[in-house]
Design a protein around this motif. Structure first.
Motif, short mmCIF file in Angstrom:
data_model
loop_
_atom_site.label_atom_id
_atom_site.label_comp_id
_atom_site.label_asym_id
_atom_site.label_seq_id
_atom_site.Cartn_x
_atom_site.Cartn_y
_atom_site.Cartn_z
N UNK A 103 0.83 -1.20 0.00
CA UNK A 103 0.00 0.00 0.00
C UNK A 103 0.87 1.25 0.00
N UNK A 104 0.35 2.28 -0.64
CA UNK A 104 1.11 3.53 -0.76
C UNK A 104 1.37 4.19 0.58
N UNK A 105 0.58 3.85 1.61
CA UNK A 105 0.84 4.45 2.92
C UNK A 105 1.34 3.44 3.95
N UNK A 106 1.80 2.28 3.47
CA UNK A 106 2.51 1.36 4.36
C UNK A 106 3.93 1.89 4.59
N UNK A 107 4.48 1.62 5.75
CA UNK A 107 5.83 2.08 6.09
C UNK A 107 6.69 0.87 6.41
N UNK A 108 7.80 0.72 5.67
CA UNK A 108 8.68 -0.42 5.91
C UNK A 108 10.12 0.07 6.09
N UNK A 109 10.89 -0.73 6.84
CA UNK A 109 12.26 -0.36 7.13
C UNK A 109 13.24 -0.86 6.08
N UNK A 110 14.41 -1.30 6.53
CA UNK A 110 15.50 -1.72 5.65
C UNK A 110 15.68 -3.24 5.67
N UNK A 111 16.25 -3.77 4.60
CA UNK A 111 16.70 -5.15 4.59
C UNK A 111 15.62 -6.21 4.66
N UNK A 112 14.41 -5.86 4.27
CA UNK A 112 13.31 -6.82 4.33
C UNK A 112 13.25 -7.70 3.09
N UNK A 113 12.87 -8.96 3.30
CA UNK A 113 12.65 -9.92 2.22
C UNK A 113 11.15 -10.08 2.04
N UNK A 114 10.63 -9.66 0.88
CA UNK A 114 9.19 -9.71 0.61
C UNK A 114 9.01 -10.48 -0.69
N UNK A 115 8.55 -11.72 -0.57
CA UNK A 115 8.50 -12.60 -1.73
C UNK A 115 7.25 -12.37 -2.57
N UNK A 116 7.07 -13.19 -3.59
CA UNK A 116 6.00 -12.99 -4.57
C UNK A 116 4.62 -13.07 -3.93
N UNK A 117 3.73 -12.23 -4.42
CA UNK A 117 2.31 -12.20 -4.05
C UNK A 117 2.05 -11.89 -2.58
N UNK A 118 3.02 -11.31 -1.91
CA UNK A 118 2.79 -10.80 -0.56
C UNK A 118 1.96 -9.53 -0.65
N UNK A 119 1.05 -9.32 0.29
CA UNK A 119 0.26 -8.10 0.32
C UNK A 119 0.40 -7.36 1.64
N UNK A 120 0.74 -6.08 1.57
CA UNK A 120 0.81 -5.21 2.75
C UNK A 120 -0.25 -4.14 2.61
#
Length: 212
Positions: A103-120
């Motif tokens: 989402x455009x207003x989700x906030x995430x930090x550094x060094x994250x692994x986000x694989x295919x078809x994950x939804x935030x």
């Protein structure tokens, strides 16, 4: 990302991280791994260059290359992140598959692994160095601390808080508003309907603590 990336780690999520960078047309310079038997081998034509603490390669990070830590074990992951912070004065980059939705207003930090078809979803807060496996759903206003790992196909519903170092197994469901404590573990396929304490392991439907 303009610079190529060096992946620290050549096992577990490392090959998936390579696929993620490939999906975003980011060049991977090579892997570093503590297992000497892997040195000189290749993973999908990308070489395993040497040890994760080899200064000859680490000195490239921050100048000619970015870094991503692809290590499943949280203690070693934390060690490598601290080394990059202290020695190279850099933060690992995120590895985010192009098929994921953030989402455009989700906030995430550094060094994250986000694989295919994950939804935030909307207003999600996620710290740094988390691992989100394929198809995990993090619903609106959920809050994930640093070094959290979420298994494939898990559903983290709205307003859930997951503290640092917690692990949620594949296919688990955490109902809205629940808190998962620091370094807690939720077994695969579990349905969590009540808070989980720090360091506690729960399993089942509904999830219950496992006696040690």
């Amino acid at each position: 990302m303009d610079k190529p990336v060096i992946i620290l780690g050549a096992k577990g999520i490392a090959q998936a991280a390579l696929e993620i960078f490939n999906s975003n047309e980011v060049v991977t310079y090579g892997f570093l791994d503590e297992d000497k038997s892997l040195h000189g081998t290749e993973i999908n034509v990308v070489p395993v260059l040497g040890h994760t603490e080899d200064e000859g390669f680490l000195k490239l990070i921050g100048k000619k290359c970015e870094a991503f830590v692809a290590v499943d074990d949280n203690k070693y992951r934390e060690f490598l992140v601290k080394m990059l912070n202290d020695v190279r004065k850099v933060q690992p980059v995120n590895a985010i598959h192009k098929t994921s939705f953030i989402s455009s207003d989700a906030a995430i930090g550094h060094g994250n692994f986000i694989n295919s078809r994950v939804g935030l979803g909307t207003a999600v807060k996620m710290g740094s160095h988390c691992i989100l496996h394929t198809g995990a759903i993090i619903d609106h206003q959920a809050d994930l601390g640093d070094f959290v790992q979420i298994g494939a196909g898990s559903i983290i519903n709205s307003g859930v808080k997951i503290s640092k170092g917690a692990f949620v197994g594949s296919g688990a469901v955490i109902v809205s508003g629940i808190s998962i404590g620091k370094n807690a573990r939720v077994g695969a396929g579990s349905v969590v309907i009540s808070d989980v304490k720090d360091g506690e392991t729960v399993f089942g439907n509904p999830a219950a603590p496992i006696k040690k």
